[in-house]
Write an enzyme that holds these catalytic residues in place. Structure first.
Site, PDB file in Angstrom:
ATOM      1  N   SER A  57       0.780  -1.222  -0.023  1.00  0.00           N
ATOM      2  CA  SER A  57       0.098  -0.017   0.110  1.00  0.00           C
ATOM      3  C   SER A  57       0.915   1.061  -0.079  1.00  0.00           C
ATOM      4  CB  SER A  57      -0.959  -0.262   1.070  1.00  0.00           C
ATOM      5  OG  SER A  57      -1.443   1.212   1.357  1.00  0.00           O
TER       6      SER A  57
ATOM      7  N   TYR B  96      -3.304  -1.568   9.894  1.00  0.00           N
ATOM      8  CA  TYR B  96      -3.029  -1.753   8.555  1.00  0.00           C
ATOM      9  C   TYR B  96      -1.590  -1.327   7.880  1.00  0.00           C
ATOM     10  CZ  TYR B  96      -4.151  -1.686   3.549  1.00  0.00           C
ATOM     11  OH  TYR B  96      -4.314  -1.854   2.148  1.00  0.00           O
TER      12      TYR B  96
END
Length: 305
Positions: free
Chosen positions: A198, A211
């Site tokens: 990400s 996350y």
């Protein structure tokens, strides 16, 4: 310049789904079916359909979280490029997974497609899937695309449950270790491992603490693993780092406020589509990227960090 005329009207202007904030879902990891308009799997930003060129002909590819979002688009493009595809999904997304298989069976009828429902939070769950992969592939896997992930936005560390922290690490990084460790013996020279991370480790998303930490771990793990195995085994390991991409996981896990501004801070000024990430997965899986390893490919619409 206005978008091409053959892009669906719902996506105009700028290839961006309208009213994202109105499409929040209560279930994780989210379903693709209810999203309207649906995330794009094969339609490119210039209004043309993806054109395969046999880049992965005869390869065996394993894709985790392949039922929706980025994983769905990766499975479809891999199959269009000639790869046999083993598609992992979780029970809640069986309907989406079946729709992927139906699409591939229609548009790439000569490839083998296998659906596998499994929980990858534990080593036992990963080993069970590895056995199924071994039987399906005849013991040879050329491409492993680790795409599965979970998240849930929590804006203050004091409100982040320890149970959620452990759960996110089990899903997002521990499972990568278990699966990759067991798949490597099945990968021939020239194999490719692609881990989905990400943009968040590079920007430090304040609402996705757990996350973001796991995605940073994926980056470090992947680079170290490549340096460990590429020379001896000829297996490349790379990372894809998407920015804001319109997927069911976003609709199911982000707050209304986050969704209302989703993607607008990028230089391009919109959220991305799954197909725009899947094309990178194709390149990284193909021989065209044979000198590319231990790298992070940033696909974030020009978002600065």
């Amino acid at each position: 310049m206005s978008p091409p005329s053959n892009i669906p009207a719902e996506y105009k202007p700028g290839f961006l789904p309208p009213s994202i904030a109105k499409q929040m879902q209560d279930n994780r990891p989210g379903q693709q079916g209810p999203l309207e308009p649906a995330p794009l799997d094969t339609l490119l930003a210039d209004g043309t359909e993806y054109k395969p060129a046999g880049k992965l002909e005869g390869k065996n590819a394993v894709v985790t979280g392949g039922d929706s979002g980025i994983g769905r688009a990766v499975c479809i493009l891999y199959a269009l490029e000639g790869a046999n595809v083993f598609i992992h999904y979780v029970p809640e997304e069986e309907k989406d997974a079946k729709s992927v298989k139906e699409y591939i069976s229609k548009h790439a009828p000569n490839v083998k497609v296998e659906l596998y429902e499994g929980d990858l939070r534990t080593e036992e769950g990963n080993m069970k899937m590895v056995q199924a992969i071994k039987e399906w592939s005849g013991g040879k896997v050329h491409i492993l695309a680790n795409n599965h992930a979970t998240q849930q936005q929590v804006d203050d560390i004091k409100d982040l449950p320890s149970e959620q922290w452990r759960h996110v690490f089990d899903v997002n990084i521990h499972s990568f270790f278990y699966l990759i460790k067991s798949i490597i013996p099945m990968m021939p020279w020239g194999g490719s491992i692609i881990n989905n991370a990400s943009i968040n480790p590079f920007v430090g998303h304040p609402g996705l603490l757990d996350y973001t930490a796991t995605k940073g771990a994926i980056v470090g793990f992947s680079r170290a693993l490549s340096n460990q195995i590429v020379k001896e085994k000829g297996i490349r390991v790379n990372v894809v780092c998407p920015g804001p991409i319109w997927t069911p996981l976003v609709a199911a896990t982000m707050t209304k406020e986050s969704l209302e501004s989703f993607g607008v801070t990028t230089a391009i000024g919109r959220a991305g589509q799954p197909v725009e990430i899947a094309t990178a997965f194709v390149w990284l899986a193909s021989a065209e990227s044979s000198y590319y390893t231990a790298q992070c490919m940033h696909l974030n619409g020009g978002q600065a960090y």
